[in-house]
Motif scaffolding. Structure first.
Motif, PDB file in Angstrom:
ATOM      1  N   SER A 429     -37.999  -1.944  -5.302  1.00  0.00           N
ATOM      2  CA  SER A 429     -37.782  -3.127  -4.472  1.00  0.00           C
ATOM      3  C   SER A 429     -36.675  -3.991  -5.064  1.00  0.00           C
ATOM      4  CB  SER A 429     -39.085  -3.937  -4.381  1.00  0.00           C
ATOM      5  OG  SER A 429     -38.822  -5.259  -3.961  1.00  0.00           O
ATOM      6  N   PRO A 430     -35.764  -4.527  -4.231  1.00  0.00           N
ATOM      7  CA  PRO A 430     -34.701  -5.386  -4.772  1.00  0.00           C
ATOM      8  C   PRO A 430     -35.232  -6.701  -5.321  1.00  0.00           C
ATOM      9  CG  PRO A 430     -34.684  -5.449  -2.374  1.00  0.00           C
ATOM     10  CD  PRO A 430     -35.666  -4.383  -2.768  1.00  0.00           C
ATOM     11  N   PHE A 431     -36.503  -7.001  -5.056  1.00  0.00           N
ATOM     12  CA  PHE A 431     -37.112  -8.204  -5.605  1.00  0.00           C
ATOM     13  C   PHE A 431     -37.674  -7.963  -7.000  1.00  0.00           C
ATOM     14  CE2 PHE A 431     -37.615  -8.531  -0.958  1.00  0.00           C
ATOM     15  CZ  PHE A 431     -36.859  -9.663  -0.742  1.00  0.00           C
ATOM     16  N   SER A 432     -37.654  -6.708  -7.440  1.00  0.00           N
ATOM     17  CA  SER A 432     -38.124  -6.371  -8.774  1.00  0.00           C
ATOM     18  C   SER A 432     -36.955  -6.352  -9.746  1.00  0.00           C
ATOM     19  CB  SER A 432     -38.813  -5.000  -8.771  1.00  0.00           C
ATOM     20  OG  SER A 432     -37.851  -3.976  -8.631  1.00  0.00           O
ATOM     21  N   ASP A 446     -21.048  -2.660  -0.059  1.00  0.00           N
ATOM     22  CA  ASP A 446     -21.445  -3.807   0.739  1.00  0.00           C
ATOM     23  C   ASP A 446     -22.824  -4.225   0.233  1.00  0.00           C
ATOM     24  OD1 ASP A 446     -22.511  -5.533   2.635  1.00  0.00           O
ATOM     25  OD2 ASP A 446     -21.593  -4.504   4.331  1.00  0.00           O
ATOM     26  N   ARG A 447     -22.887  -5.283  -0.545  1.00  0.00           N
ATOM     27  CA  ARG A 447     -24.128  -5.620  -1.221  1.00  0.00           C
ATOM     28  C   ARG A 447     -25.221  -6.057  -0.256  1.00  0.00           C
ATOM     29  NH1 ARG A 447     -23.596  -5.266  -6.574  1.00  0.00           N
ATOM     30  NH2 ARG A 447     -21.466  -5.233  -7.358  1.00  0.00           N
ATOM     31  N   ASP A 448     -24.843  -6.716   0.826  1.00  0.00           N
ATOM     32  CA  ASP A 448     -25.858  -7.085   1.811  1.00  0.00           C
ATOM     33  C   ASP A 448     -26.500  -5.836   2.404  1.00  0.00           C
ATOM     34  OD1 ASP A 448     -25.452  -9.775   1.432  1.00  0.00           O
ATOM     35  OD2 ASP A 448     -24.006  -9.968   3.072  1.00  0.00           O
ATOM     36  N   ARG A 449     -25.675  -4.862   2.709  1.00  0.00           N
ATOM     37  CA  ARG A 449     -26.197  -3.614   3.272  1.00  0.00           C
ATOM     38  C   ARG A 449     -27.038  -2.864   2.239  1.00  0.00           C
ATOM     39  NH1 ARG A 449     -24.215   1.773   3.675  1.00  0.00           N
ATOM     40  NH2 ARG A 449     -24.989   2.851   5.531  1.00  0.00           N
ATOM     41  N   PHE A 450     -26.542  -2.824   1.007  1.00  0.00           N
ATOM     42  CA  PHE A 450     -27.280  -2.138  -0.052  1.00  0.00           C
ATOM     43  C   PHE A 450     -28.615  -2.830  -0.315  1.00  0.00           C
ATOM     44  CE2 PHE A 450     -27.112  -0.548  -4.718  1.00  0.00           C
ATOM     45  CZ  PHE A 450     -27.864   0.560  -4.375  1.00  0.00           C
ATOM     46  N   PHE A 451     -28.608  -4.169  -0.270  1.00  0.00           N
ATOM     47  CA  PHE A 451     -29.851  -4.915  -0.445  1.00  0.00           C
ATOM     48  C   PHE A 451     -30.851  -4.543   0.651  1.00  0.00           C
ATOM     49  CE2 PHE A 451     -32.430  -8.575   0.813  1.00  0.00           C
ATOM     50  CZ  PHE A 451     -33.080  -8.866  -0.365  1.00  0.00           C
ATOM     51  N   LEU A 454     -32.333  -1.085  -0.007  1.00  0.00           N
ATOM     52  CA  LEU A 454     -33.358  -1.109  -1.048  1.00  0.00           C
ATOM     53  C   LEU A 454     -34.643  -1.759  -0.547  1.00  0.00           C
ATOM     54  CD1 LEU A 454     -31.221  -2.100  -4.180  1.00  0.00           C
ATOM     55  CD2 LEU A 454     -32.403   0.079  -3.822  1.00  0.00           C
ATOM     56  N   MET A 455     -34.498  -2.805   0.265  1.00  0.00           N
ATOM     57  CA  MET A 455     -35.672  -3.501   0.769  1.00  0.00           C
ATOM     58  C   MET A 455     -36.455  -2.609   1.736  1.00  0.00           C
ATOM     59  SD  MET A 455     -35.918  -7.342   2.343  1.00  0.00           S
ATOM     60  CE  MET A 455     -34.813  -6.993   3.713  1.00  0.00           C
ATOM     61  N   VAL A 456     -35.742  -1.918   2.626  1.00  0.00           N
ATOM     62  CA  VAL A 456     -36.415  -1.014   3.567  1.00  0.00           C
ATOM     63  C   VAL A 456     -37.093   0.127   2.809  1.00  0.00           C
ATOM     64  CG1 VAL A 456     -36.050   0.671   5.408  1.00  0.00           C
ATOM     65  CG2 VAL A 456     -34.955  -1.570   5.533  1.00  0.00           C
ATOM     66  N   TYR A 457     -36.381   0.699   1.843  1.00  0.00           N
ATOM     67  CA  TYR A 457     -36.966   1.789   1.079  1.00  0.00           C
ATOM     68  C   TYR A 457     -38.180   1.299   0.296  1.00  0.00           C
ATOM     69  CZ  TYR A 457     -37.704   5.350  -2.432  1.00  0.00           C
ATOM     70  OH  TYR A 457     -38.290   6.270  -3.247  1.00  0.00           O
ATOM     71  N   GLY A 458     -38.079   0.105  -0.297  1.00  0.00           N
ATOM     72  CA  GLY A 458     -39.221  -0.450  -1.011  1.00  0.00           C
ATOM     73  C   GLY A 458     -40.422  -0.637  -0.091  1.00  0.00           C
TER      74      GLY A 458
END
Length: 479
Positions: A429-432, A446-451, A454-458
């Motif tokens: 998770s990008p929050f971890s 594109d960091r917004d897209r990458f974020f 990661l969030m969807v995958y998490g």
């Protein structure tokens, strides 16, 4: 309101504040232990400190001290370069080398975010050079770290096995390690197939001249160009699964708090590097450090010596022989992790003293369907851990499961393994901390897209893995 319910609500408040206000969960837990123990449970200081985990304190300090020395004298840099050379230009193997490398680092005692901080910048720089999906490379690094994270001498493994022993539950150190290893290996295999791994096999081998590498033209690890500025990776709850450091790239501030460990840049070493500038050679200090890591494994697994005391002893020997390399190592011990673990487990000790553990366990068992209670605990662990501390939530949930495990309908070994897997695989998770390190280390994305990726995958991991872990590890009744 009953004292037991008050103590559980305070625990919830601790998790919420740690997640949202960037306060170390362990510090909050110590304060909560003092408040609840004194005002609600009528305990004195001796009763409150009865749950302080002195043995785990030594393990955390000793192992992270030894590994800090390995980082300071360049041993970890040497390990990274050696692993990269193993691929011989085969692009498809690079993600798997990074998976294995982070797994090896955590298995021998590195804190998971420390291993990710070391490997992720190099891995994601390779991803950029060879047009590998950054999501694939980043998740392979994180899952690799978790794959090795429950070895008998690792930080997570020592903590969970210590909790199991203290709760007098049946345990299997090897079973716990294999459960996490196999789970993360299978997830990595699925990711490799889905995120372009099959296309990488079609590329064949690439020479450094054709595709880059760690030679003179390689971009320094940490990724990104100078125009990006510097950013600070942040972690889950100020826990110090996490240390402190900055990496190249925009600032990322996931929910929680704390700062991420320093990402070690792997660069050609002008003085001690190979003649072609593509790696770092072995020096006496690095050879001695590698020998110390091997000695730690042999001492713990072969002679059943205490991991913490052995690691401290080896670290002292290295510090005495090479004081310049080791001068800053004490400061790089994961003190925030130590505070986290000791605080949470001290509060859990207060819960045990006042009978909350038995009360809550009887409530969960009172559902009447132990398997349902087990899967609910796995989901609680995964959901909370995606935003808070993986180790902290395991320290709280395993004792809560003790009463209904004592009924004998649920196997303790399988339940503990399922909780461990559920609470750690969500660290993508990008929050971890680990997710934030991967996000910050990725150059030219594109960091917004990458974020969002990661969030969807998490979210997918949180939704799917606890049920699968429960089905495979709990339902058959292992242990």
């Amino acid at each position: 309101m009953s004292p037991e319910l008050i103590s559980i609500l305070v625990l919830v408040v601790v998790f919420v504040i740690a997640t949202t206000r960037s306060v170390n969960m362990g510090a909050l837990a110590f304060a909560a232990a003092f408040g609840v123990g004194t005002l609600v449970a009528d305990l004195d200081a001796d009763g409150i400190f009865a749950g302080f985990p002195g043995d785990l304190f030594v393990v955390l300090v000793g192992v992270t001290y030894l590994f800090a020395i390995a980082r300071a004298n360049g041993t970890t840099d040497w390990l990274v370069h050696a692993a990269v050379r193993l691929v011989r230009g085969r692009v498809a193997l690079i993600p798997w080398v990074m998976f294995a490398l982070t797994g090896a680092l955590t298995a021998i005692g590195a804190v998971s975010p420390a291993a990710v901080a070391i490997v992720a910048p190099v891995a994601l720089s390779f991803a950029t050079r060879y047009s590998i999906s950054p999501l694939l490379m980043g998740t392979m690094v994180v899952h690799g770290a978790q794959a090795g994270g429950f070895s008998p001498i690792s930080i997570y493994g020592s903590i969970v096995n210590g909790i199991v022993e203290r709760e007098k539950l049946p345990g299997s150190e090897v079973g716990l390690f294999l459960a996490s290893l196999v789970a993360n290996l299978l997830i990595a295999a699925v990711l490799f197939a889905v995120l372009g791994g099959r296309k990488l096999w079609a590329r064949g081998a690439v020479t450094p001249e054709a595709g880059g590498g760690l030679g003179e033209g390689a971009e320094p690890s940490g990724g990104g160009s100078s125009e990006r500025g510097s950013g600070t990776g942040t972690g889950k709850d100020g826990t110090g699964k996490d240390g402190t450091g900055t990496g190249t790239g925009p600032s990322t501030t996931p929910a929680g708090g704390g700062t991420a460990p320093t990402a070690v840049a792997v660069r050609p070493d002008r003085e001690t590097g190979d003649a072609d500038g593509t790696g770092v050679r072995l020096t006496p200090a690095r050879i001695a450090t590698l020998a110390a890591l091997v000695a730690l494994v042999v001492a713990v697994l072969g002679f059943d010596l205490d991991a913490g005391l052995t690691a401290v002893s080896l670290a002292v020997v290295l510090s005495t022989a090479w004081p310049d390399d080791s001068r800053r190592a004490v400061g790089e011990i994961a003190w925030s992790t130590v505070l986290l673990i000791c605080g949470v487990l001290t509060y859990v000790g207060v819960l045990e003293e006042m009978g909350t553990i038995t009360w809550a366990g009887e409530g969960v068992g009172g559902i009447g369907v132990p398997l349902l209670a087990a899967v609910l605990l796995c989901y609680i662990g995964a959901l909370v851990s995606a935003f808070a501390s993986s180790v902290g939530i395991m320290g709280a949930l395993i004792p809560l499961a003790v009463p209904f495990l004592a009924q004998g309908e649920i196997g303790a070994v399988g339940m503990v393994a399922a909780l461990a897997v559920s609470a750690t695989v969500v660290d993508v998770s990008p929050f971890s901390t680990n997710g934030a390190l991967v996000l910050a280390a990725a150059p030219d994305v594109d960091r917004d897209r990458f974020f969002r990726q990661l969030m969807v995958y998490g979210g997918i991991v949180v939704a799917a893995v606890p049920a699968l872990a429960w089905l495979v590890l709990v339902v058959p009744g292992f242990g």
